[in-house]
Design an enzyme around this catalytic site. Sequence first.
Site, PDB file in Angstrom:
ATOM      1  CG  ASP A 196     -29.424  -7.877  26.226  1.00  0.00           C
ATOM      2  OD1 ASP A 196     -28.888  -8.491  25.481  1.00  0.00           O
ATOM      3  OD2 ASP A 196     -29.319  -6.620  26.543  1.00  0.00           O
ATOM      4  CG  HIS A 197     -28.476 -11.970  22.014  1.00  0.00           C
ATOM      5  ND1 HIS A 197     -29.469 -11.450  21.333  1.00  0.00           N
ATOM      6  CD2 HIS A 197     -27.469 -11.916  21.691  1.00  0.00           C
ATOM      7  CE1 HIS A 197     -28.626 -10.380  20.582  1.00  0.00           C
ATOM      8  NE2 HIS A 197     -27.524 -10.838  20.637  1.00  0.00           N
ATOM      9  CG  HIS A 259     -27.327  -5.755  22.999  1.00  0.00           C
ATOM     10  ND1 HIS A 259     -28.173  -6.890  23.580  1.00  0.00           N
ATOM     11  CD2 HIS A 259     -27.526  -5.823  21.703  1.00  0.00           C
ATOM     12  CE1 HIS A 259     -29.099  -7.276  22.576  1.00  0.00           C
ATOM     13  NE2 HIS A 259     -28.505  -6.910  21.490  1.00  0.00           N
TER      14      HIS A 259
HETATM   15  N1  NAP Z   1     -32.394 -12.415  13.581  1.00  0.00           N
HETATM   16  C1  NAP Z   1     -31.872 -12.047  14.841  1.00  0.00           C
HETATM   17  O1  NAP Z   1     -30.718 -12.585  14.817  1.00  0.00           O
HETATM   18  C2  NAP Z   1     -32.665 -11.340  15.834  1.00  0.00           C
HETATM   19  C3  NAP Z   1     -31.486 -11.061  16.995  1.00  0.00           C
HETATM   20  C4  NAP Z   1     -32.165 -10.402  18.031  1.00  0.00           C
HETATM   21  C5  NAP Z   1     -33.475 -10.147  18.031  1.00  0.00           C
HETATM   22  N2  NAP Z   1     -34.299 -10.568  17.049  1.00  0.00           N
HETATM   23  C6  NAP Z   1     -35.900 -10.277  17.245  1.00  0.00           C
HETATM   24  O2  NAP Z   1     -36.427 -11.543  17.338  1.00  0.00           O
HETATM   25  C7  NAP Z   1     -37.667 -11.624  16.507  1.00  0.00           C
HETATM   26  C8  NAP Z   1     -37.585 -12.372  15.240  1.00  0.00           C
HETATM   27  O3  NAP Z   1     -36.522 -11.892  14.267  1.00  0.00           O
HETATM   28  P1  NAP Z   1     -36.593 -12.685  13.062  1.00  0.00           P
HETATM   29  O4  NAP Z   1     -35.278 -12.181  12.369  1.00  0.00           O
HETATM   30  O5  NAP Z   1     -36.694 -14.261  13.301  1.00  0.00           O
HETATM   31  O6  NAP Z   1     -37.773 -12.344  12.085  1.00  0.00           O
HETATM   32  P2  NAP Z   1     -38.394 -13.086  10.694  1.00  0.00           P
HETATM   33  O7  NAP Z   1     -37.143 -13.552  10.131  1.00  0.00           O
HETATM   34  O8  NAP Z   1     -38.926 -11.761  10.242  1.00  0.00           O
HETATM   35  O9  NAP Z   1     -39.533 -14.155  11.210  1.00  0.00           O
HETATM   36  C9  NAP Z   1     -40.443 -13.641  11.658  1.00  0.00           C
HETATM   37  C10 NAP Z   1     -41.454 -15.028  11.886  1.00  0.00           C
HETATM   38  O10 NAP Z   1     -42.729 -14.472  12.371  1.00  0.00           O
HETATM   39  C11 NAP Z   1     -43.717 -15.265  11.642  1.00  0.00           C
HETATM   40  N3  NAP Z   1     -44.823 -14.404  11.352  1.00  0.00           N
HETATM   41  C12 NAP Z   1     -44.753 -13.191  10.964  1.00  0.00           C
HETATM   42  N4  NAP Z   1     -45.996 -12.466  10.937  1.00  0.00           N
HETATM   43  C13 NAP Z   1     -46.683 -13.385  11.306  1.00  0.00           C
HETATM   44  C14 NAP Z   1     -48.292 -13.477  11.501  1.00  0.00           C
HETATM   45  N5  NAP Z   1     -49.047 -12.478  11.243  1.00  0.00           N
HETATM   46  N6  NAP Z   1     -48.669 -14.695  11.855  1.00  0.00           N
HETATM   47  C15 NAP Z   1     -47.999 -15.949  12.262  1.00  0.00           C
HETATM   48  N7  NAP Z   1     -46.491 -15.709  11.986  1.00  0.00           N
HETATM   49  C16 NAP Z   1     -46.172 -14.761  11.584  1.00  0.00           C
HETATM   50  C17 NAP Z   1     -42.970 -15.749  10.365  1.00  0.00           C
HETATM   51  O11 NAP Z   1     -43.543 -16.684   9.913  1.00  0.00           O
HETATM   52  P3  NAP Z   1     -44.067 -17.083   8.330  1.00  0.00           P
HETATM   53  O12 NAP Z   1     -43.762 -15.911   7.879  1.00  0.00           O
HETATM   54  O13 NAP Z   1     -43.579 -18.394   8.031  1.00  0.00           O
HETATM   55  O14 NAP Z   1     -45.620 -16.947   8.617  1.00  0.00           O
HETATM   56  C18 NAP Z   1     -41.614 -16.066  10.910  1.00  0.00           C
HETATM   57  O15 NAP Z   1     -41.414 -17.136  11.135  1.00  0.00           O
HETATM   58  C19 NAP Z   1     -37.888 -10.236  16.147  1.00  0.00           C
HETATM   59  O16 NAP Z   1     -38.764  -9.286  17.135  1.00  0.00           O
HETATM   60  C20 NAP Z   1     -36.575  -9.685  16.254  1.00  0.00           C
HETATM   61  O17 NAP Z   1     -36.495  -8.018  16.265  1.00  0.00           O
HETATM   62  C21 NAP Z   1     -33.793 -11.118  16.093  1.00  0.00           C
END
Ligand code: NAP
Length: 450
Positions: A196-197, A259
């Site tokens: 939980d950041h 959070h």
């Molecule tokens: N963004 C934020 O600030 C934030 C904050 C808190 C929590 N989170 C959580 O952190 C996690 C990541 O969030 P995000 O915003 O970074 O998501 P995102 O931008 O959609 O990125 C998802 C990543 O997963 C990879 N991916 C997706 N399906 C895949 C598959 N079948 N095989 C291999 N790689 C796959 C994608 O790579 P490719 O498309 O290149 O394959 C991409 O690198 C989520 O659980 C989100 O709820 C995010």
Amino acid sequence: MNPLRDPQDRRLPRIPEPCALVIFGVTGDLARKKLIPAVYDLANRGLLPPGFVVLGFARRDWDHGVFAQLVREAAEQHARTPWREEVWQRLAGSIRFVSGSFDDDTAFDRLADLLDELRTSHDIPGNAAFYLSTPPAGFPTVLKQLARTGMADNQRAGGWRRVVVEKPFGHDLASAHELNGLVDEVFTPADVFRIDHYLGKETVQNLLALRFANTLFYPVWNNGYVDSVQITMAEDGGIGSRAGFYDTAGAARDVLQNHLLQLLTLLAMEEPTSFDADEIRYEKLKVLRAISLPDDIAAGTVRGQYRQGWVAGQRAPGYLEEKNVPAGSTTETYVAVRLGIQNRRWAGVPFYVRAGKRLPRRVTELAVLFRRGPHLPFQATDVEMLGHNQLVIRVQPEEGVVLKFGSKVPGTAMELRDIAMDFQYGEAFTESSPEAYERLVLDVLIGDST
Ligand SMILES: NC(=O)c1ccc[n+]([C@@H]2O[C@H](COP(=O)([O-])OP(=O)(O)OC[C@H]3O[C@@H](n4cnc5c(N)ncnc54)[C@H](OP(=O)(O)O)[C@@H]3O)[C@@H](O)[C@H]2O)c1
């Protein structure tokens, strides 16, 4: 004892053992904006071990050069600390990319081989942390792959193997239990870090210092003096391009149940016997178990959705007009609930917890409102401008603490008005606060799950 060898000696920076950080979903938003910059900042502060490698995993068919460029851009754009080419060059030599999909066995076999090779190439004796920065739907597949290849096995690896799971952790109680079961089946429970950041933020940690290092607040931290507690997370932006995720979650699942409840527990919990992860978790759990919901849920909660409006002179779309939001969606973008805590310290004090998007101001804060004095020997008109005494702990932006209390307005007979004593981190300390993810990544590599 040689003080340089004393683990309690705060002059020594905490540096992890040689290890690898494997980021699944390394091309995603979280990895680029937070994780990679955090790794650079840690390197820049000299907090990474000499043997350290970042392994990125995602589907894109990239060679090493393209990936290294992405990492460089992410670090340069989002790092907190100044750019130093020599730090980057050292880090760049330790970055690897594995291309593959989560259901691709050969890609995971390659990753396992690569981790084994690090023993000789980088002198890393089997230690690795796996960061699941992937869409939540990918968590189970990745965990099963880690089990299948033996990558999660401490004994086989000959070092520690840890996993970091980002939120959301399931979408309801049953799915959270299921995911928990799977994670604990694959990894030893002590090696699982549910991130939980918010808890990595300086002010959140300062809440523990404020409460348990000072005598000033302790005597008034109870239902004898506190009128209510208000925990607010207001965002001025809308959902942007995150409709796919947000519409299935809503404000309560996105931020309130994780959070904001974490903040509530830190504010309300009893003093732990130490700051060990287990001790703190135990005290937080006692608070969560004592929480009572409003008797009348309809009267004690609010759900809402933002409509079209204006922000800084620009038309801002309503939630239903945002890209990819299904027509007629009833997902809430605002949620508020009045909770109680049924223990001797807090019985009778309402805890108002609320979160929302597209609100007038971006602010996350905890406000403790104290009771008004039982008798005020002032004229009613003199105290018209006097509110509750308040202690406000601001988590973002501008982390700090504000104490509000009444004071006499100069020149008047006895008119009172609220004034604020304002402590801001940026002004009180010359060192800027580390980013939450910097601390969290370091804690994972060190093995501190507090
Ligand atoms: N963004 C934020 O600030 C934030 C904050 C808190 C929590 N989170 C959580 O952190 C996690 C990541 O969030 P995000 O915003 O970074 O998501 P995102 O931008 O959609 O990125 C998802 C990543 O997963 C990879 N991916 C997706 N399906 C895949 C598959 N079948 N095989 C291999 N790689 C796959 C994608 O790579 P490719 O498309 O290149 O394959 C991409 O690198 C989520 O659980 C989100 O709820 C995010």
